[in-house]
Motif scaffolding. Structure first.
Motif, PDB file in Angstrom:
ATOM      1  N   ALA A 223       7.102   2.365   8.256  1.00 29.21           N
ATOM      2  CA  ALA A 223       8.154   3.129   7.589  1.00 29.21           C
ATOM      3  C   ALA A 223       7.878   3.218   6.086  1.00 29.21           C
ATOM      4  N   LEU A 224       7.447   2.113   5.499  1.00 29.34           N
ATOM      5  CA  LEU A 224       7.116   2.132   4.069  1.00 29.34           C
ATOM      6  C   LEU A 224       5.884   2.981   3.798  1.00 29.34           C
ATOM      7  N   ASP A 225       4.874   2.877   4.663  1.00 27.40           N
ATOM      8  CA  ASP A 225       3.656   3.664   4.457  1.00 27.40           C
ATOM      9  C   ASP A 225       3.903   5.157   4.623  1.00 27.40           C
ATOM     10  N   LEU A 226       4.877   5.532   5.426  1.00 21.84           N
ATOM     11  CA  LEU A 226       5.202   6.953   5.576  1.00 21.84           C
ATOM     12  C   LEU A 226       5.741   7.555   4.285  1.00 21.84           C
ATOM     13  N   LEU A 227       6.343   6.729   3.437  1.00 21.99           N
ATOM     14  CA  LEU A 227       6.935   7.218   2.192  1.00 21.99           C
ATOM     15  C   LEU A 227       5.901   7.582   1.134  1.00 21.99           C
ATOM     16  N   LEU A 228       4.660   7.151   1.323  1.00 20.03           N
ATOM     17  CA  LEU A 228       3.635   7.312   0.299  1.00 20.03           C
ATOM     18  C   LEU A 228       3.175   8.751   0.138  1.00 20.03           C
ATOM     19  N   ILE A 229       2.820   9.079  -1.105  1.00 18.90           N
ATOM     20  CA  ILE A 229       2.073  10.308  -1.365  1.00 18.90           C
ATOM     21  C   ILE A 229       0.656   9.988  -0.934  1.00 18.90           C
ATOM     22  N   ASN A 230       0.203  10.640   0.110  1.00 18.61           N
ATOM     23  CA  ASN A 230      -1.039  10.235   0.737  1.00 18.61           C
ATOM     24  C   ASN A 230      -2.111  11.290   0.563  1.00 18.61           C
ATOM     25  N   PHE A 231      -3.220  10.905  -0.032  1.00 20.85           N
ATOM     26  CA  PHE A 231      -4.336  11.829  -0.202  1.00 20.85           C
ATOM     27  C   PHE A 231      -5.305  11.754   0.976  1.00 20.85           C
ATOM     28  N   GLY A 232      -5.120  10.792   1.867  1.00 20.32           N
ATOM     29  CA  GLY A 232      -6.022  10.610   2.997  1.00 20.32           C
ATOM     30  C   GLY A 232      -5.525  11.256   4.279  1.00 20.32           C
ATOM     31  N   GLY A 233      -4.458  11.997   4.230  1.00 22.43           N
ATOM     32  CA  GLY A 233      -3.980  12.696   5.404  1.00 22.43           C
ATOM     33  C   GLY A 233      -2.707  12.124   5.988  1.00 22.43           C
ATOM     34  N   GLY A 234      -2.435  10.861   5.801  1.00 21.88           N
ATOM     35  CA  GLY A 234      -1.216  10.266   6.329  1.00 21.88           C
ATOM     36  C   GLY A 234      -1.473   9.224   7.388  1.00 21.88           C
ATOM     37  N   ILE A 235      -0.444   8.945   8.188  1.00 24.93           N
ATOM     38  CA  ILE A 235      -0.521   7.914   9.225  1.00 24.93           C
ATOM     39  C   ILE A 235      -0.512   8.595  10.583  1.00 24.93           C
TER      40      ILE A 235
END
Length: 158
Positions: free
Chosen positions: A99-111
Protein backbone atom coordinates in the motif's frame (compact mmCIF):
# COMPACT_ATOMS: atom_id res chain seq x y z
CA UNK A 1 9.69 7.78 1.13
CA UNK A 2 8.84 4.19 1.94
CA UNK A 3 12.10 3.14 3.37
CA UNK A 4 12.33 0.62 6.18
CA UNK A 5 11.58 3.24 8.83
CA UNK A 6 8.28 4.14 7.16
CA UNK A 7 7.30 0.49 6.57
CA UNK A 8 8.02 -0.46 10.18
CA UNK A 9 6.49 2.73 11.57
CA UNK A 10 3.21 2.37 9.68
CA UNK A 11 2.92 -1.30 10.65
CA UNK A 12 3.57 -0.35 14.29
CA UNK A 13 1.00 2.45 14.27
CA UNK A 14 -1.68 0.27 12.67
CA UNK A 15 -1.11 -2.59 15.11
CA UNK A 16 -1.07 -0.42 18.20
CA UNK A 17 -4.28 1.30 17.12
CA UNK A 18 -5.91 -2.06 16.36
CA UNK A 19 -4.79 -3.32 19.77
CA UNK A 20 -7.20 -0.91 21.43
CA UNK A 21 -10.04 -3.01 19.95
CA UNK A 22 -8.48 -6.44 19.26
CA UNK A 23 -6.11 -8.13 21.70
CA UNK A 24 -4.63 -10.22 18.88
CA UNK A 25 -2.42 -7.23 18.06
CA UNK A 26 -0.30 -7.51 21.21
CA UNK A 27 3.38 -6.54 21.24
CA UNK A 28 4.73 -9.86 19.96
CA UNK A 29 2.20 -9.97 17.13
CA UNK A 30 2.99 -6.35 16.29
CA UNK A 31 6.57 -7.46 15.68
CA UNK A 32 5.32 -10.12 13.27
CA UNK A 33 3.42 -7.48 11.29
CA UNK A 34 6.54 -5.31 11.21
CA UNK A 35 8.59 -8.27 9.93
CA UNK A 36 5.91 -8.87 7.29
CA UNK A 37 6.21 -5.27 6.19
CA UNK A 38 9.89 -5.86 5.41
CA UNK A 39 9.59 -9.17 3.53
CA UNK A 40 9.27 -7.56 0.07
CA UNK A 41 12.50 -5.69 0.69
CA UNK A 42 14.51 -8.91 0.71
CA UNK A 43 15.38 -7.51 -2.71
CA UNK A 44 17.64 -5.02 -0.93
CA UNK A 45 20.09 -7.89 -0.33
CA UNK A 46 21.15 -7.31 -3.93
CA UNK A 47 22.99 -4.19 -2.71
CA UNK A 48 25.22 -6.39 -0.56
CA UNK A 49 25.98 -8.80 -3.38
CA UNK A 50 26.60 -5.86 -5.72
CA UNK A 51 29.17 -4.55 -3.26
CA UNK A 52 30.82 -7.99 -3.43
CA UNK A 53 30.96 -7.76 -7.23
CA UNK A 54 27.98 -10.00 -8.08
CA UNK A 55 25.03 -8.82 -10.14
CA UNK A 56 22.04 -10.52 -8.46
CA UNK A 57 19.46 -7.73 -8.69
CA UNK A 58 17.32 -9.61 -11.22
CA UNK A 59 17.12 -12.61 -8.90
CA UNK A 60 16.32 -10.66 -5.76
CA UNK A 61 13.73 -8.38 -7.43
CA UNK A 62 11.40 -11.37 -7.66
CA UNK A 63 10.92 -11.04 -3.90
CA UNK A 64 9.33 -7.63 -4.41
CA UNK A 65 6.28 -9.19 -6.09
CA UNK A 66 3.19 -9.96 -3.98
CA UNK A 67 3.07 -13.65 -4.93
CA UNK A 68 6.71 -14.28 -4.03
CA UNK A 69 6.35 -12.29 -0.80
CA UNK A 70 3.32 -14.40 0.08
CA UNK A 71 5.34 -17.58 -0.48
CA UNK A 72 8.11 -16.28 1.80
CA UNK A 73 5.50 -15.40 4.46
CA UNK A 74 4.01 -18.90 4.17
CA UNK A 75 7.44 -20.45 4.65
CA UNK A 76 8.13 -18.22 7.67
CA UNK A 77 4.85 -19.14 9.35
CA UNK A 78 5.91 -22.81 9.34
CA UNK A 79 8.28 -21.99 12.20
CA UNK A 80 5.37 -21.09 14.53
CA UNK A 81 2.72 -23.12 16.34
CA UNK A 82 -0.20 -20.82 15.46
CA UNK A 83 0.51 -20.82 11.72
CA UNK A 84 -2.78 -19.31 10.55
CA UNK A 85 -2.54 -16.34 12.91
CA UNK A 86 1.11 -15.75 12.06
CA UNK A 87 0.39 -15.96 8.33
CA UNK A 88 -2.44 -13.44 8.71
CA UNK A 89 -0.17 -11.05 10.61
CA UNK A 90 2.61 -11.39 8.04
CA UNK A 91 0.09 -10.77 5.25
CA UNK A 92 -1.08 -7.61 7.03
CA UNK A 93 2.55 -6.47 7.01
CA UNK A 94 2.84 -7.28 3.31
CA UNK A 95 -0.34 -5.32 2.63
CA UNK A 96 0.99 -2.24 4.42
CA UNK A 97 4.24 -2.49 2.47
CA UNK A 98 2.54 -2.68 -0.93
CA UNK A 99 0.00 0.00 0.00
CA UNK A 100 2.85 2.39 0.81
CA UNK A 101 4.77 1.45 -2.33
CA UNK A 102 1.70 2.15 -4.46
CA UNK A 103 1.78 5.77 -3.29
CA UNK A 104 5.22 6.38 -4.81
CA UNK A 105 6.00 8.38 -7.90
CA UNK A 106 7.51 5.49 -9.77
CA UNK A 107 9.90 5.80 -12.68
CA UNK A 108 10.25 2.01 -13.00
CA UNK A 109 6.68 1.31 -14.04
CA UNK A 110 5.06 0.55 -10.69
CA UNK A 111 4.14 -2.59 -8.77
CA UNK A 112 2.96 -5.75 -10.47
CA UNK A 113 0.18 -6.52 -8.00
CA UNK A 114 -1.43 -9.27 -10.05
CA UNK A 115 1.78 -10.93 -11.31
CA UNK A 116 1.93 -13.62 -12.81
CA UNK A 117 -1.67 -13.20 -13.99
CA UNK A 118 -1.07 -9.71 -15.38
CA UNK A 119 1.93 -7.58 -16.29
CA UNK A 120 -0.07 -4.43 -15.57
CA UNK A 121 1.94 -2.21 -13.24
CA UNK A 122 0.19 0.10 -10.78
CA UNK A 123 1.32 3.32 -9.10
CA UNK A 124 -0.50 6.36 -7.76
CA UNK A 125 2.28 8.96 -8.15
CA UNK A 126 1.52 10.77 -4.90
CA UNK A 127 4.81 10.74 -3.00
CA UNK A 128 8.39 11.15 -4.17
CA UNK A 129 10.74 8.33 -3.24
CA UNK A 130 13.26 10.82 -1.85
CA UNK A 131 10.79 12.60 0.45
CA UNK A 132 12.46 12.41 3.85
CA UNK A 133 9.84 14.53 5.57
CA UNK A 134 7.33 11.71 5.41
CA UNK A 135 9.82 9.38 7.11
CA UNK A 136 10.23 11.91 9.89
CA UNK A 137 6.46 12.38 10.25
CA UNK A 138 5.81 8.62 10.44
CA UNK A 139 8.62 8.20 12.96
CA UNK A 140 7.19 10.99 15.13
CA UNK A 141 3.68 9.53 14.88
CA UNK A 142 4.95 6.10 15.90
CA UNK A 143 6.74 7.67 18.85
CA UNK A 144 3.57 9.56 19.80
CA UNK A 145 1.52 6.34 19.66
CA UNK A 146 4.14 4.65 21.83
CA UNK A 147 4.12 7.47 24.41
CA UNK A 148 0.31 7.68 24.53
CA UNK A 149 0.04 3.92 24.96
CA UNK A 150 2.78 3.86 27.58
CA UNK A 151 1.28 6.62 29.69
CA UNK A 152 -2.34 5.63 29.20
CA UNK A 153 -4.01 4.48 32.39
CA UNK A 154 -6.22 2.20 30.33
CA UNK A 155 -3.26 0.48 28.65
CA UNK A 156 -3.59 -3.28 28.62
CA UNK A 157 -0.56 -5.27 29.66
CA UNK A 158 0.38 -8.20 27.42
Amino acid sequence: MPDWIVHIGVAYIICRLLYTKYTTFNHSNTILVMVGSLIPDIAKLAMITEYLGMDTLDYFMAFHQPLTSLIVAAILCLFFEKRKIVLGLLILGLATHYALDLLLINFGGGIYIFFPLSWQAFHLDLISSDDNYLSLIILLLAFLVFIVEYWSKDAKID
